[in-house]
Design a protein around this motif. Sequence first.
Motif, mmCIF file in Angstrom:
data_model
loop_
_atom_site.group_PDB
_atom_site.id
_atom_site.type_symbol
_atom_site.label_atom_id
_atom_site.label_comp_id
_atom_site.label_asym_id
_atom_site.label_seq_id
_atom_site.Cartn_x
_atom_site.Cartn_y
_atom_site.Cartn_z
ATOM 1 N N ALA A 46 0.221 -10.125 11.219
ATOM 2 C CA ALA A 46 1.299 -9.200 11.567
ATOM 3 C C ALA A 46 0.986 -7.807 11.035
ATOM 4 N N ILE A 47 1.482 -6.813 11.755
ATOM 5 C CA ILE A 47 1.246 -5.431 11.360
ATOM 6 C C ILE A 47 2.526 -4.645 11.585
ATOM 7 N N ASP A 48 2.776 -3.704 10.714
ATOM 8 C CA ASP A 48 3.901 -2.792 10.903
ATOM 9 C C ASP A 48 3.579 -1.503 10.158
ATOM 10 N N HIS A 49 4.475 -0.551 10.214
ATOM 11 C CA HIS A 49 4.135 0.733 9.610
ATOM 12 C C HIS A 49 5.354 1.387 8.969
ATOM 13 N N ILE A 50 5.095 2.186 7.923
ATOM 14 C CA ILE A 50 6.105 3.067 7.351
ATOM 15 C C ILE A 50 5.550 4.472 7.525
ATOM 16 N N GLY A 51 6.231 5.312 8.254
ATOM 17 C CA GLY A 51 5.680 6.630 8.548
ATOM 18 C C GLY A 51 4.369 6.464 9.285
ATOM 19 N N TYR A 52 3.290 7.025 8.720
ATOM 20 C CA TYR A 52 1.972 6.798 9.314
ATOM 21 C C TYR A 52 1.149 5.799 8.500
ATOM 22 N N ASP A 53 1.799 5.148 7.523
ATOM 23 C CA ASP A 53 1.092 4.135 6.749
ATOM 24 C C ASP A 53 1.131 2.803 7.486
ATOM 25 N N LEU A 54 0.071 2.030 7.335
ATOM 26 C CA LEU A 54 0.001 0.732 8.007
ATOM 27 C C LEU A 54 0.094 -0.398 6.990
ATOM 28 N N ILE A 55 0.809 -1.448 7.381
ATOM 29 C CA ILE A 55 0.921 -2.626 6.518
ATOM 30 C C ILE A 55 0.470 -3.832 7.328
ATOM 31 N N VAL A 56 -0.471 -4.587 6.773
ATOM 32 C CA VAL A 56 -0.983 -5.751 7.482
ATOM 33 C C VAL A 56 -0.734 -6.987 6.637
ATOM 34 N N LEU A 57 -0.228 -8.024 7.281
ATOM 35 C CA LEU A 57 0.053 -9.279 6.588
ATOM 36 C C LEU A 57 -1.030 -10.295 6.918
ATOM 37 N N ASP A 58 -1.583 -10.891 5.879
ATOM 38 C CA ASP A 58 -2.620 -11.910 6.057
ATOM 39 C C ASP A 58 -2.019 -13.260 5.704
ATOM 40 N N THR A 59 -2.002 -14.185 6.664
ATOM 41 C CA THR A 59 -1.280 -15.444 6.432
ATOM 42 C C THR A 59 -2.086 -16.421 5.580
ATOM 43 N N LEU A 60 -3.418 -16.336 5.627
ATOM 44 C CA LEU A 60 -4.228 -17.275 4.867
ATOM 45 C C LEU A 60 -4.373 -16.795 3.424
ATOM 46 N N ASP A 61 -4.513 -15.489 3.303
ATOM 47 C CA ASP A 61 -4.687 -14.867 2.006
ATOM 48 C C ASP A 61 -3.340 -14.673 1.316
ATOM 49 N N CYS A 62 -2.257 -14.830 2.066
ATOM 50 C CA CYS A 62 -0.901 -14.604 1.570
ATOM 51 C C CYS A 62 -0.802 -13.237 0.891
ATOM 52 N N SER A 63 -1.366 -12.240 1.542
ATOM 53 C CA SER A 63 -1.337 -10.918 0.931
ATOM 54 C C SER A 63 -0.934 -9.893 1.976
ATOM 55 N N ILE A 64 -0.486 -8.740 1.508
ATOM 56 C CA ILE A 64 -0.299 -7.636 2.435
ATOM 57 C C ILE A 64 -1.172 -6.469 1.981
ATOM 58 N N THR A 65 -1.778 -5.831 2.973
ATOM 59 C CA THR A 65 -2.668 -4.704 2.709
ATOM 60 C C THR A 65 -1.971 -3.442 3.161
ATOM 61 N N TYR A 66 -1.945 -2.473 2.260
ATOM 62 C CA TYR A 66 -1.243 -1.222 2.558
ATOM 63 C C TYR A 66 -2.284 -0.132 2.794
ATOM 64 N N PHE A 67 -2.301 0.415 4.024
ATOM 65 C CA PHE A 67 -3.267 1.462 4.375
ATOM 66 C C PHE A 67 -2.578 2.818 4.418
ATOM 67 N N VAL A 68 -3.258 3.838 3.923
ATOM 68 C CA VAL A 68 -2.752 5.210 4.073
ATOM 69 C C VAL A 68 -3.804 6.044 4.801
ATOM 70 N N LEU A 69 -3.349 7.108 5.459
ATOM 71 C CA LEU A 69 -4.255 7.981 6.198
ATOM 72 C C LEU A 69 -5.238 8.661 5.248
ATOM 73 N N SER A 70 -6.494 8.727 5.645
ATOM 74 C CA SER A 70 -7.463 9.519 4.890
ATOM 75 C C SER A 70 -7.291 10.983 5.291
ATOM 76 N N ASP A 71 -8.025 11.888 4.632
ATOM 77 C CA ASP A 71 -7.942 13.309 5.013
ATOM 78 C C ASP A 71 -8.367 13.502 6.461
ATOM 79 N N PHE A 72 -9.410 12.751 6.837
ATOM 80 C CA PHE A 72 -9.897 12.809 8.213
ATOM 81 C C PHE A 72 -8.796 12.356 9.181
ATOM 82 N N GLY A 73 -8.150 11.236 8.799
ATOM 83 C CA GLY A 73 -7.070 10.712 9.627
ATOM 84 C C GLY A 73 -5.900 11.674 9.711
ATOM 85 N N LYS A 74 -5.609 12.350 8.594
ATOM 86 C CA LYS A 74 -4.500 13.313 8.575
ATOM 87 C C LYS A 74 -4.778 14.455 9.547
ATOM 88 N N ASP A 75 -6.048 14.874 9.613
ATOM 89 C CA ASP A 75 -6.410 15.943 10.558
ATOM 90 C C ASP A 75 -6.187 15.499 11.997
#
Lengths: 231, 542
Positions: free
Chosen positions: B361-390
């Motif tokens: 599963a994936i969802d977002h807050i603002g431009y941040d991305l959150i990914v849910l891993d069902t096997l790892d039982c973890s969530i990964t929080y991604f933020v935009l890099s400077d390149f991505g911000k541009d």
Amino acid sequence: MAGLTINENNIIGKCAGWFKNTFNAKYWDSLKFSLYCITHPLDGFWDLTHEKRGTYAAANTILFLTILIRILKLKYTSFIFITVYWEELNIFLYIASILFPLALFVIGNWATTTLFDGKGRLGQVYIGTCYSLVPYPLMQIPLMFISNVVTNEEAEFYSVLSALSIVWCGVLIIAAMGQIHEFSGAKNILFMIFSLFAMLVMVFILLLFFSMISQGVAYFYSLYREFMFRM
Amino acid sequence: MKMSGFKQLKTLGIAAAVAAAALAVPMHAQAIEHRTYTYIYDYWEEVQDCPNVYDVYSVYTSSDLGLDKRMNSPSGLYVKDDHVYICDTGNNRIVVLEKTETGLVPSDIIEKVKGAPGENSLSGPTDIAISDEGNIFIADKGNNRIIKTDSNLNYIMEFGLPTDSAISSDTTFFPNKIVIDTAERVYCIADGINKGLIKYEADGTFSGFVGATKAAYDWLDYLWKRFATQEQLDRMQNDVPTEYDNIYMDYEGFIYACTGRFEPEDLDAGTVDAVRRLNLLGNDILVRNSDIPVYGDLYWGSAGGYSGPSYFSDVTAFENDIFVCLDRNRGRLFGYDDQGRMVFAFGGNGNMDGYFRRPVAIDHIGYDLIVLDTLDCSITYFVLSDFGKDIYGAIDKFDEGDYDESGALWEKVLSTDGNYDLAYIGIGRSLLRQERYKEAMKYFEIKYDDDNYSKAFKEYRKEWIQTHLFATVLVLLILILIPLTLDKIRDMKIEIATSDVFRFPDPEDNMTREEIREYHKKQRQEAREREKAKKAARKRGY
């Protein structure tokens, strides 16, 4: 360089002589005759061989122009119509993509028709086929320029004309073969289909041949390697 | 596999094919397996390495979050404002996290509702959605219901198996994924129901199926089936519409729906869509203006034990119309813009931060991305890099109408990554809006964007004709006048050649006036006939 005289014994003279012999009035006349052929196929292609209005020099010129235009098209047609991945373009392969099918067709057509009362000789089939290609350079040169002044909304205009030049060539080839071999309409179509089959057979044999040769070469090469290894 | 090279070279195609076959030309070189974390596909469908658009901010496991027990095969993720809801399916509860300055912290746990007519506690919840009024909708899969409560979890109503002739009443209802619109209508994907999304009105009545994928119809298939025996037919796959795997309601009220259940060949042939954007009528309105298809990876060769196409398990869309698809096969995220052009692709399968084992599963807050891993039982929080911000900044500025700034940001993107196709097109588009057509054309041509190029060229052509009006008219006039004058000149030449002045009879003939006139008349007659014969010969050609 006072002593320089141009005569038939030195290179300049020979070149000039060749030029004079090749691009003579007969050449220009036969080249002009191609324009008559494409507008009056039946009449034109009959005269081409029976009245000997065509020459090899003119046929070669037309073929050369066709190939040249096909290459120039890659560079000078707008990218709306043709995008070329230059990194992987092999110009010799690209030239071969015209010459090879042409050679296959000429040989295939001659080989099949000659068995069934076809009057055309190999050279005549070649001249006739080359003369049939005239609409291609004739239409593609202006189209090349037109492509650069149209938008993709007007692209149909280009595509239709471009397709037309190919269709025109196709019709001319059929007409040419009919006249050269003195075939009736139905027989002509039949032998066009036979020619295509002959082309396929030749491709098959060539593939077989090349694959055999490469296997043979590989065999002797490995033998050589083995031998050198043991020495 | 894809074959690139000459994309639109059709002329004498058969000839080329024959030659290619005969000379055994090597086909398009195998794509190089990408080396960097982030990549894009360029116009030629080649993988181009790319700086990271997203960086991992943090990976949260159960213990990182300080949960009382480890998450057990979590399957659903939902974001409302600053709150992240994780459906901890195996533990029959929903974990609520809150985004703070320091990252995500647990704020609540939903285990049961109050005042339900049946079971109060949740059983294997798979999805949750929250309306603007604060009402909570939970896909309570184990209890075969979608439950609606107020913000304090007081039971309001529930949605059950839809009453439809296409569904037999003894079917068990397994609601899997839900979204709600602003009017609290519920759209649901339920296991085993492939008629499309189940749509309920706000009052709980079932009002039909939305967005069913068309069953691929093939006349060859039809013909084949006509002659197949019953046993063969039984073994054949039925032509059923594909089921959706996940849905997301974007800020405009359109539903992004993705599916990972299809035959790879169908995807290649374009008979199924990996992701769609459905309007209220259930029609797909996803814009696909790119030559690169919107289905994730283009190269499906086996690598690292994974083969086949990307199978999307979830999709989310930002407010700038970039949507991100989550590939459960290779654990990658694919971002596409509003035109369906690829913005980024990154991720992979593995144990490092930013890699996944089975992302669901994936969802977002603002431009941040959150990914849910069902096997790892973890969530990964991604933020935009400077390149991505541009990149995002350039897109946002363009949407705001600040074309100068957008162009400047794309320039900045280009200075970081000269292989980033969208930057060229972005600069071109901002130049186009600034009415600098010639420059815009140059940028579009670099990346073969014929649509935008044509737009710019049309304007440029109009401008050119206007500024060169005099020259244009002159050229046209000359083109018409030259043949006319040539004809005139020829006529004049004939006139001169046949005129009396140059054709006096010999004075020694001693002709009378009458005889001279007669002579000239004859001369003219002859000249006319000569010309006539010449013209006829010209007409005949030879």
